[in-house]
Design a protein around this motif. Structure first.
Motif, short mmCIF file in Angstrom:
data_model
loop_
_atom_site.label_atom_id
_atom_site.label_comp_id
_atom_site.label_asym_id
_atom_site.label_seq_id
_atom_site.Cartn_x
_atom_site.Cartn_y
_atom_site.Cartn_z
N ASP A 229 -5.79 8.27 12.26
CA ASP A 229 -5.97 7.61 11.34
C ASP A 229 -7.34 8.01 10.24
OD1 ASP A 229 -4.23 6.10 12.70
OD2 ASP A 229 -4.70 4.21 12.11
N TRP A 230 -7.21 7.97 9.14
CA TRP A 230 -8.39 8.34 8.35
C TRP A 230 -8.21 7.77 6.81
CZ3 TRP A 230 -7.33 12.01 4.30
CH2 TRP A 230 -6.20 12.61 4.18
N CYS A 231 -9.75 7.74 6.34
CA CYS A 231 -9.80 7.46 5.02
C CYS A 231 -10.59 8.46 4.34
CB CYS A 231 -10.34 5.95 4.75
SG CYS A 231 -9.70 4.67 5.72
N GLU A 232 -10.24 8.47 2.92
CA GLU A 232 -11.30 9.46 2.14
C GLU A 232 -11.16 9.14 0.60
OE1 GLU A 232 -13.36 11.64 1.42
OE2 GLU A 232 -12.74 13.17 2.40
N THR A 233 -12.18 9.38 -0.17
CA THR A 233 -12.29 9.29 -1.61
C THR A 233 -12.92 10.68 -2.09
OG1 THR A 233 -14.56 8.60 -1.28
CG2 THR A 233 -13.25 6.84 -1.40
N VAL A 234 -12.09 10.93 -3.32
CA VAL A 234 -12.47 12.12 -4.11
C VAL A 234 -12.39 11.91 -5.36
CG1 VAL A 234 -11.59 14.58 -4.61
CG2 VAL A 234 -10.95 13.46 -2.45
N GLY A 246 -4.48 7.98 5.49
CA GLY A 246 -3.63 8.64 6.03
C GLY A 246 -3.46 8.44 7.36
N ASP A 247 -2.28 8.77 8.40
CA ASP A 247 -2.31 8.17 9.56
C ASP A 247 -1.15 9.56 10.46
OD1 ASP A 247 -1.70 7.33 12.05
OD2 ASP A 247 -0.66 5.49 11.60
N VAL A 248 -2.03 10.23 11.18
CA VAL A 248 -1.23 11.51 11.98
C VAL A 248 -0.57 10.72 12.98
CG1 VAL A 248 -1.48 13.57 13.00
CG2 VAL A 248 -2.93 13.04 11.00
N MET A 249 0.53 11.29 13.30
CA MET A 249 1.43 10.64 14.69
C MET A 249 0.68 11.08 15.77
SD MET A 249 5.19 11.04 13.27
CE MET A 249 5.75 10.47 11.86
N ARG A 308 -7.98 0.94 -16.83
CA ARG A 308 -7.55 -0.45 -15.84
C ARG A 308 -6.14 -0.26 -15.11
NH1 ARG A 308 -10.20 -5.52 -19.20
NH2 ARG A 308 -12.69 -4.78 -19.10
N GLN A 309 -6.25 0.84 -14.59
CA GLN A 309 -4.99 1.05 -13.84
C GLN A 309 -4.94 1.82 -12.71
OE1 GLN A 309 -2.76 3.26 -17.05
NE2 GLN A 309 -3.27 5.12 -16.13
N VAL A 310 -3.99 1.99 -11.88
CA VAL A 310 -4.00 2.87 -10.53
C VAL A 310 -2.70 3.47 -10.37
CG1 VAL A 310 -3.35 0.65 -9.29
CG2 VAL A 310 -4.29 2.68 -8.24
N THR A 311 -2.63 4.59 -10.22
CA THR A 311 -1.47 5.52 -9.98
C THR A 311 -1.40 5.69 -8.49
OG1 THR A 311 -1.53 6.37 -12.37
CG2 THR A 311 0.03 7.44 -10.67
N LEU A 312 -0.03 5.24 -7.82
CA LEU A 312 0.11 5.23 -6.42
C LEU A 312 1.30 6.32 -6.11
CD1 LEU A 312 0.26 1.45 -5.82
CD2 LEU A 312 -1.93 3.05 -5.51
N ALA A 313 1.10 6.77 -4.96
CA ALA A 313 2.04 7.72 -4.44
C ALA A 313 2.09 7.71 -2.72
CB ALA A 313 1.94 9.13 -5.00
N SER A 314 3.28 7.57 -2.10
CA SER A 314 3.32 7.47 -0.74
C SER A 314 4.40 8.42 -0.20
CB SER A 314 3.79 6.06 -0.39
OG SER A 314 4.04 5.79 0.85
N ALA A 315 3.62 8.77 1.14
CA ALA A 315 4.47 9.97 1.95
C ALA A 315 4.52 9.04 3.27
CB ALA A 315 3.63 11.17 2.19
N GLY A 316 5.77 8.44 3.18
CA GLY A 316 5.99 7.39 4.33
C GLY A 316 5.19 6.22 4.76
N HIS A 317 3.97 5.94 3.97
CA HIS A 317 3.07 4.96 4.28
C HIS A 317 3.53 3.59 3.56
CE1 HIS A 317 -0.91 5.12 5.95
NE2 HIS A 317 -1.15 3.89 5.20
N LEU A 318 2.61 2.60 4.30
CA LEU A 318 2.93 1.28 3.75
C LEU A 318 2.12 0.90 2.37
CD1 LEU A 318 2.07 -0.81 7.09
CD2 LEU A 318 4.55 -0.21 6.05
N LEU A 360 -8.28 -3.45 -4.69
CA LEU A 360 -7.04 -2.80 -3.80
C LEU A 360 -7.62 -2.53 -2.40
CD1 LEU A 360 -4.47 -1.41 -4.76
CD2 LEU A 360 -5.80 0.75 -5.24
N VAL A 361 -6.47 -2.71 -1.66
CA VAL A 361 -6.56 -2.50 -0.23
C VAL A 361 -5.60 -1.58 0.44
CG1 VAL A 361 -7.01 -3.60 2.05
CG2 VAL A 361 -7.81 -4.87 0.17
N LEU A 362 -6.17 -0.30 1.00
CA LEU A 362 -5.10 0.68 1.53
C LEU A 362 -5.47 0.56 2.94
CD1 LEU A 362 -5.86 1.61 -1.46
CD2 LEU A 362 -5.17 3.87 -0.46
N PHE A 363 -4.43 0.63 3.62
CA PHE A 363 -4.59 0.32 5.21
C PHE A 363 -3.46 1.17 6.08
CE2 PHE A 363 -1.79 -2.74 3.28
CZ PHE A 363 -0.78 -2.76 3.92
N THR A 364 -3.74 1.44 7.31
CA THR A 364 -2.76 2.19 8.17
C THR A 364 -2.00 1.04 9.08
OG1 THR A 364 -4.28 2.32 9.91
CG2 THR A 364 -4.03 4.20 8.46
N ASP A 365 -0.84 1.45 9.48
CA ASP A 365 0.11 0.50 10.23
C ASP A 365 -0.46 -0.23 11.16
OD1 ASP A 365 0.17 2.58 11.89
OD2 ASP A 365 2.32 3.13 11.73
#
Length: 423
Positions: A229-234, A246-249, A308-318, A360-365
């Motif tokens: 599990d990891w978090c990042e800001t760019v 992100g969450d590596v299996m 005042r907006q956020v653009t989201l994209a998910s690769a199998g994530h909640l 806005l809250v991002l989290f792993t499963d």
């Protein structure tokens, strides 16, 4: 090979005196015909070995060893543990500690077994000079390969030690040593993975000053088995910040290493300031070319406080959670593509409003998933949480982790909270 010291005379139990059942079994095995005795001794040994090494915890293995030794031969048993050149005192004692020989004698025997010039199995056995004539004692080094992890020390008053018992106790010590070796290797891998994980999490990116963030990471379980599990800001152009969870299996060092690889490729690709779905597409293509790379889920959120907006994209994530200033929470809908590393692509972006003061809250499963529970019910439980108005981001994360009992989660938990504001 075990060093054992028989007593000078055999102790005969008085009328009504209890004799350990396992000792009776051993004596009966030796008194039986050769074939029957071998089978009985094998049964006794199999039962004893089954109780050693049930976990990858070294103290637990040592306790299981001493209990098995006492069940097998009665008396008292303890372990001396060797770490490097340090040898502990008696640990995990089962029985009456006063029966054990002087610890200095047992320590000397253990040091002899640990001498590189000597084969641990051929260390000459010395009689313990201070032992009473009616006492038997045995010191069996815990050896696995060329490594010595300590010694099993056993003693019994009155009843002499039979050769068959000495052999069985020695086999127990060898089995325990093998499990201790695995336990120490397991601990070392987890320590290395933990160091790597902490180093990576200790170096987060810096968002633009128009965005506050807070991050929490909770490893699952008592043993701190680290996962991916990891978090990042760019930082992006024009005051935008890319948030990533992100969450590596899997767990352990391999997952932590793969997590670092995903994080490195993300930083490289994100520097081109591509839309979130194209970042995922390139990450997927890179990881799919590496056969040993573990798949991973990932959620990207490009926050633009100016618009005042956020653009989201998910690769199998909640999906992420959006908390309004009044404390109401909702899950943001978005299209979900396949996990990274599959090479399937097909990622899409979705844009939502994100006003000043909203969180806005991002989290792993690991935050929401519970054994036997449908994931929709798990997400609904998160969305039902109500937050006090005016809470800072740290208080928001404390509320989430507390209401969902995240400290008792079965998987690692990574959570990132972000809130745009105007300076």
């Amino acid at each position: 090979m075990a060093r054992w010291i028989p007593s000078r005379r055999r102790h005969l139990p008085a009328d009504g005196e209890a004799v350990p059942p396992t000792t009776r079994a051993t004596e009966a095995a030796e008194a039986a015909p050769a074939g029957d005795a071998a089978g009985a001794r094998l049964t006794v040994l199999r039962d004893a070995l089954a109780g050693i090494g049930t976990t990858l915890d070294e103290p637990t293995t040592c306790a299981e060893l001493t209990r098995a030794a006492v069940r097998l031969a009665g008396g008292t048993a303890a372990v001396l543990r060797r770490t490097g050149q340090t040898i502990s005192g008696y640990e995990e004692i089962t029985g009456d500690a006063d029966v054990l020989p002087d610890v200095r004698w047992a320590t000397a025997v253990t040091r002899e077994a640990s001498t590189p010039a000597l084969d641990a199995a051929s260390v000459p056995w010395r009689e313990y000079a201070g032992a009473p004539r009616t006492r038997a004692a045995l010191c069996a080094p815990l050896t696995s390969g060329e490594d010595v992890y300590g010694a099993l020390v056993w003693a019994r008053s009155g009843e002499p030690l039979h050769p068959g018992e000495a052999e069985l106790l020695s086999v127990l010590a060898e089995r325990a040593a093998s499990h201790i070796r695995h336990a120490r290797a397991y601990e070392q891998v987890n320590r290395t993975a933990g160091d790597l994980q902490r180093a990576l999490l200790a170096e987060p990116g810096r968002p633009h000053p128009n965005l506050d963030i807070a991050v929490r990471y909770l490893p699952a379980g008592r043993q701190t088995v680290v996962g991916g599990d990891w978090c990042e800001t760019v930082r992006l152009h024009f005051g935008r910040t890319l948030l990533v969870v992100g969450d590596v299996m899997g767990h352990g060092l391999e997952a932590a290493v793969d997590m670092n690889a995903y994080r490195s490729s993300l930083r490289y690709i994100a520097s081109a300031d591509l839309p979130p779905h194209r970042v995922l597409r390139q990450m997927d293509e890179i990881s799919a070319r590496e056969a040993d790379r573990r798949p991973a889920t990932c959620l990207l959120a490009s926050v633009d406080p100016g618009r005042r907006q956020v653009t989201l994209a998910s690769a199998g994530h909640l999906p992420p959670l959006l908390i309004a200033p009044d404390g109401e929470a909702t899950l943001l809908p978005l299209p979900v593509g396949p996990p990274l590393g599959t090479g399937l692509g097909g990622y899409e972006s979705a844009t939502h409003p994100l006003a000043v003061g909203e969180t806005l809250v991002l989290f792993t499963d690991g935050l929401v998933e519970r054994r036997g529970e449908d994931i929709d019910d798990s997400l609904a439980r998160l969305a039902a949480v109500r937050f006090p108005t005016g809470d800072g981001l740290d208080e928001v994360l404390d509320t989430i982790l507390g209401r969902l009992d995240a400290r008792y989660a079965e998987d690692d938990v990574a959570v990132l909270a972000a809130r745009p504001y105007s300076r």
